[in-house]
Design a protein around this motif. Structure first.
Motif, PDB file in Angstrom:
ATOM      1  N   ARG A 159     -12.161  97.733  14.000  1.00  0.00           N
ATOM      2  CA  ARG A 159     -10.692  97.628  14.008  1.00  0.00           C
ATOM      3  C   ARG A 159     -10.037  98.965  13.666  1.00  0.00           C
ATOM      4  NH1 ARG A 159      -8.457  94.130  16.516  1.00  0.00           N
ATOM      5  NH2 ARG A 159      -9.680  92.274  16.732  1.00  0.00           N
TER       6      ARG A 159
ATOM      7  N   ASP B 236     -10.420 101.045  16.766  1.00  0.00           N
ATOM      8  CA  ASP B 236      -9.534 100.526  17.805  1.00  0.00           C
ATOM      9  C   ASP B 236      -8.079 100.891  17.522  1.00  0.00           C
ATOM     10  OD1 ASP B 236      -9.030  99.089  20.214  1.00  0.00           O
ATOM     11  OD2 ASP B 236      -8.417  97.347  19.034  1.00  0.00           O
ATOM     12  N   THR B 237      -7.663 100.763  16.267  1.00  0.00           N
ATOM     13  CA  THR B 237      -6.288 101.115  15.890  1.00  0.00           C
ATOM     14  C   THR B 237      -6.036 102.599  16.144  1.00  0.00           C
ATOM     15  OG1 THR B 237      -6.179  99.347  14.242  1.00  0.00           O
ATOM     16  CG2 THR B 237      -4.635 101.177  13.968  1.00  0.00           C
TER      17      THR B 237
ATOM     18  N   VAL C 260      -3.264 104.062  18.934  1.00  0.00           N
ATOM     19  CA  VAL C 260      -2.138 104.943  18.600  1.00  0.00           C
ATOM     20  C   VAL C 260      -2.367 106.375  19.091  1.00  0.00           C
ATOM     21  CG1 VAL C 260      -1.383 103.520  16.654  1.00  0.00           C
ATOM     22  CG2 VAL C 260      -2.950 105.427  16.244  1.00  0.00           C
TER      23      VAL C 260
ATOM     24  N   ASN D 249      -1.039  95.172  22.879  1.00  0.00           N
ATOM     25  CA  ASN D 249      -2.192  95.524  22.047  1.00  0.00           C
ATOM     26  C   ASN D 249      -1.799  95.733  20.590  1.00  0.00           C
ATOM     27  OD1 ASN D 249      -5.026  96.094  23.268  1.00  0.00           O
ATOM     28  ND2 ASN D 249      -3.560  96.616  24.878  1.00  0.00           N
ATOM     29  N   ILE D 250      -0.656  96.347  20.347  1.00  0.00           N
ATOM     30  CA  ILE D 250      -0.208  96.554  18.967  1.00  0.00           C
ATOM     31  C   ILE D 250      -0.017  95.213  18.276  1.00  0.00           C
ATOM     32  CG2 ILE D 250       1.757  97.321  17.553  1.00  0.00           C
ATOM     33  CD1 ILE D 250       1.942  99.763  19.466  1.00  0.00           C
TER      34      ILE D 250
ATOM     35  N   GLU E  44      -3.790  93.191  18.486  1.00  0.00           N
ATOM     36  CA  GLU E  44      -4.933  93.843  17.857  1.00  0.00           C
ATOM     37  C   GLU E  44      -4.608  94.476  16.512  1.00  0.00           C
ATOM     38  OE1 GLU E  44      -7.790  93.146  19.399  1.00  0.00           O
ATOM     39  OE2 GLU E  44      -6.446  92.141  20.800  1.00  0.00           O
ATOM     40  N   ILE E  45      -3.559  95.290  16.474  1.00  0.00           N
ATOM     41  CA  ILE E  45      -3.253  95.990  15.226  1.00  0.00           C
ATOM     42  C   ILE E  45      -2.656  95.024  14.197  1.00  0.00           C
ATOM     43  CG2 ILE E  45      -1.853  97.793  14.149  1.00  0.00           C
ATOM     44  CD1 ILE E  45      -2.227  99.469  16.676  1.00  0.00           C
TER      45      ILE E  45
ATOM     46  N   ASN F 217      -5.997  92.907  12.748  1.00  0.00           N
ATOM     47  CA  ASN F 217      -6.305  93.536  11.459  1.00  0.00           C
ATOM     48  C   ASN F 217      -6.039  92.599  10.286  1.00  0.00           C
ATOM     49  OD1 ASN F 217      -7.158  95.873  12.710  1.00  0.00           O
ATOM     50  ND2 ASN F 217      -5.241  96.968  12.410  1.00  0.00           N
TER      51      ASN F 217
END
Length: 168
Positions: free
Chosen positions: A96, A99-100, A104, A124-125, A128-129, A133
């Protein structure tokens, strides 16, 4: 079996239960992210990106289910599941972070994927973020609490001692 149904609902059960809720949201939002990405960029992501994506989604489905189950089970009965949740969350935490950083634009690994833009980046933000997270963090905290300091065991010990004393 639903969320937060443990015989004695502890803070750890709540953490892992919220991980299950966040995981379920993440799983749905991730499907949305794939749809947005395909609509915006097509299906030519590359084999590595599709493989990582599908494996991650399947793992998220499984661990969201395990978190939900764990939030409704005594810590002593869910030790094996909590170990798997903790291992998965620990490994996934590293993934993660990478990926983050890739999303960015701070880290670029073209063999995995190119930094998305526009609606794909926004999707995705969010999935996923934000939700991914939070899901992993809550799962790690909750599972470690249930493994290392299960407070629902204290009342079981006290109740057993009370039963022994009443017999004597």
């Amino acid at each position: 079996m639903g969320y937060f149904q443990a015989p004695e609902l502890t803070t750890a059960h709540k953490w892992v239960g919220w991980a299950g809720v966040l995981g379920a949201i993440h799983v749905v939002l991730h499907v949305n992210t794939v749809i947005v990405t395909c609509a915006e960029s097509g299906f030519g992501w590359g084999v590595a990106a599709w493989n990582f994506d599908i494996m991650g989604w399947l793992a998220s489905c499984l661990f969201a289910f395990l978190c939900r189950k764990s939030s409704s089970t005594r810590s002593s009965e869910a030790k094996k599941d909590n170990r798997w949740i903790a291992i998965w969350a620990f490994v996934t935490l590293g993934v993660r972070v990478l990926d983050t950083l890739m999303l960015v634009g701070l880290v670029k690994i073209p063999a995995i994927y190119h930094t998305p833009a526009n609606a794909t980046l926004v999707a995705n933000i969010v999935s996923e973020i934000v939700f991914g997270n939070l899901f992993v963090g809550a799962a790690l905290v909750g599972s470690l609490m249930l493994l290392c300091c299960p407070t629902d065991m204290e009342s079981q010990t006290v109740n057993a001692k009370e039963r022994e004393e009443s017999v004597v």
